[in-house]
Design an enzyme around this catalytic site. Structure first.
Site, short mmCIF file in Angstrom:
data_model
loop_
_atom_site.label_atom_id
_atom_site.label_comp_id
_atom_site.label_asym_id
_atom_site.label_seq_id
_atom_site.Cartn_x
_atom_site.Cartn_y
_atom_site.Cartn_z
N HIS A 69 -10.46 4.67 -2.62
CA HIS A 69 -9.56 3.52 -2.55
C HIS A 69 -9.47 3.07 -1.11
O HIS A 69 -9.11 3.84 -0.22
CB HIS A 69 -8.17 3.87 -3.08
CG HIS A 69 -7.23 2.69 -3.10
ND1 HIS A 69 -7.12 1.87 -4.20
CD2 HIS A 69 -6.40 2.20 -2.16
CE1 HIS A 69 -6.24 0.91 -3.94
NE2 HIS A 69 -5.79 1.09 -2.71
N CYS A 70 -9.84 1.81 -0.88
CA CYS A 70 -9.88 1.28 0.49
C CYS A 70 -8.65 0.43 0.75
O CYS A 70 -8.45 -0.60 0.08
CB CYS A 70 -11.15 0.46 0.69
SG CYS A 70 -11.28 -0.25 2.35
N PRO A 71 -7.79 0.81 1.70
CA PRO A 71 -6.60 0.00 1.98
C PRO A 71 -6.94 -1.34 2.61
O PRO A 71 -6.15 -2.28 2.53
CB PRO A 71 -5.79 0.88 2.94
CG PRO A 71 -6.79 1.78 3.58
CD PRO A 71 -7.85 2.02 2.55
N ASN A 74 -7.51 -3.48 -0.19
CA ASN A 74 -6.41 -3.30 -1.15
C ASN A 74 -6.96 -3.12 -2.56
O ASN A 74 -6.42 -3.67 -3.53
CB ASN A 74 -5.45 -4.49 -1.10
CG ASN A 74 -4.14 -4.19 -1.83
OD1 ASN A 74 -3.71 -3.04 -1.87
ND2 ASN A 74 -3.53 -5.20 -2.41
N ASN A 75 -8.05 -2.39 -2.68
CA ASN A 75 -8.68 -2.16 -3.97
C ASN A 75 -9.58 -0.94 -3.86
O ASN A 75 -9.80 -0.41 -2.77
CB ASN A 75 -9.51 -3.39 -4.38
CG ASN A 75 -9.54 -3.58 -5.89
OD1 ASN A 75 -9.40 -2.63 -6.65
ND2 ASN A 75 -9.71 -4.82 -6.32
#
Length: 353
Positions: A69-71, A74-75
């Site tokens: 999950h990549c901040p 945001n997905n």
């Protein structure tokens, strides 16, 4: 050229953000009912986890071929947006390298026109250039400071994002994800710990880096497959990886140790009242913390010197089957004492399972 870099970077960035990784349909089950025994069941999504899928706490869905999950987008990075995300990681450093070259040459030429070399000193006049014609864009002290700051950002982005790109390409060329690389490492650890003599072979690596590359990067931009069923290499079971995950899950239950809370803990990230060492050694992770009340039982599966990670033992009927897992301070719990009638396995029994 800089505009071209910007357009391509933003296109892949927003594609990775809005296209998304692809989610396992709610209520999904395999075509053959007997295959359910090889799969994990997600209580949140009320469906079985398809091969290579994992449940994301942030997205609150089971993600197909989840990498992480990549901040920043945001997905999640997964099956459908893995190519766009990786292209973004490639194009951003290339654009920053181009910008860095422009910044360096600009500062060099401008400073060269303002430097006077004396016999005993070097003087820099930032007020104006000594040579004509004067530059179209004024280059004063503020412009020099802004260019130097931008150069630092460009170089920092090149190094940081470039390293992420290298990591992503390594897993793509072996047809893995970051999570699957971790699962493979745990498989080797489990086999070595129990001395089972097994040989774990990652089932989705085709043996050809080019074929692995083409599964992610295609001319149409749509990755191969539907994200639910995956081709496996010869000699591997279609559910080799999920079977290994079930074994690791059972092994984690065997190795877990039961603790009882002796102090209340509110679940804050950096608790001030639990000691200076606990405050400054809080785990640098997005994994949650769990609140504890005195008397709670916790199954701890891993830990650090001043922190532990585990699952709170709840009444499944009263709590609706919700699981509470996360980090908590080690000083808030104590190890439960067992007698011979409990089901806690001893070291010898662990290795025989």
């Amino acid at each position: 050229m800089l505009l071209n870099w910007t357009v391509m970077i933003l296109y892949n960035y927003f594609s990775a953000m809005f296209v998304g990784p692809g989610y396992v349909p709610l209520g999904w089950t395999p075509e053959k009912s007997q295959d359910c025994m090889y799969l994990q069941y997600c209580k949140v999504c009320q469906s079985y986890k398809a091969p290579r899928s994992h449940h994301c706490r942030k997205c609150n869905r089971c993600v197909m071929k989840m990498d992480h999950h990549c901040p920043w987008i945001n997905n999640c990075c997964g099956h459908q947006n893995h190519a766009s995300f990786t292209l973004f990681l490639l194009l951003a450093p290339l654009g920053c390298i181009h910008a860095s070259f422009i910044f360096v040459m600009t500062m060099y030429t401008q400073l060269y026109n303002r430097i006077s070399f004396g016999w005993s000193s070097v003087k820099i006049d930032m007020s104006a250039a000594k040579r004509d014609p004067r530059p179209i864009i004024p280059f004063g002290l503020s412009a020099f400071a802004a260019s130097l700051f931008a150069l630092g950002l460009a170089l920092g982005t090149t190094i940081a994002v470039g390293m992420l790109f290298i990591i992503q390409m390594k897993v793509i060329l072996t047809n893995k994800t970051s999570i699957e690389s971790w699962i493979e490492e745990k498989a080797k650890d489990r086999i070595q710990y129990y001395q089972t003599g097994e040989t774990f072979i990652f089932p989705y690596d085709t043996g050809s880096k080019w074929k692995n590359f083409k599964q992610v990067f295609t001319w149409s931009g749509i990755p191969e497959g539907d994200g639910l069923v995956w081709p496996v290499r010869d000699g591997c079971h279609p559910y080799t990886l999920t079977i290994e995950q079930l074994k690791q899950k059972a092994d984690k239950r065997v190795r877990s140790v039961r603790y009882r809370a002796i102090e209340d803990y509110s679940g804050v990230c950096c608790p001030v009242t639990k000691g200076v060492k606990t405050f400054f050694t809080t785990p640098c992770t997005e994994e949650p913390r769990i609140a504890l009340s005195k008397g709670d039982l916790i199954l701890a599966t891993r830990g650090l010197k001043h922190w532990m990670y585990g699952e709170k033992i709840l009444d499944s009927a009263a709590d609706g089957g919700i699981r509470e897992r996360g980090w908590f301070p080690r000083k808030c719990v104590e190890k439960c004492q067992y007698d011979s009638e409990t089901d806690q396995p001893v070291d010898g029994e662990k290795k025989n399972r």
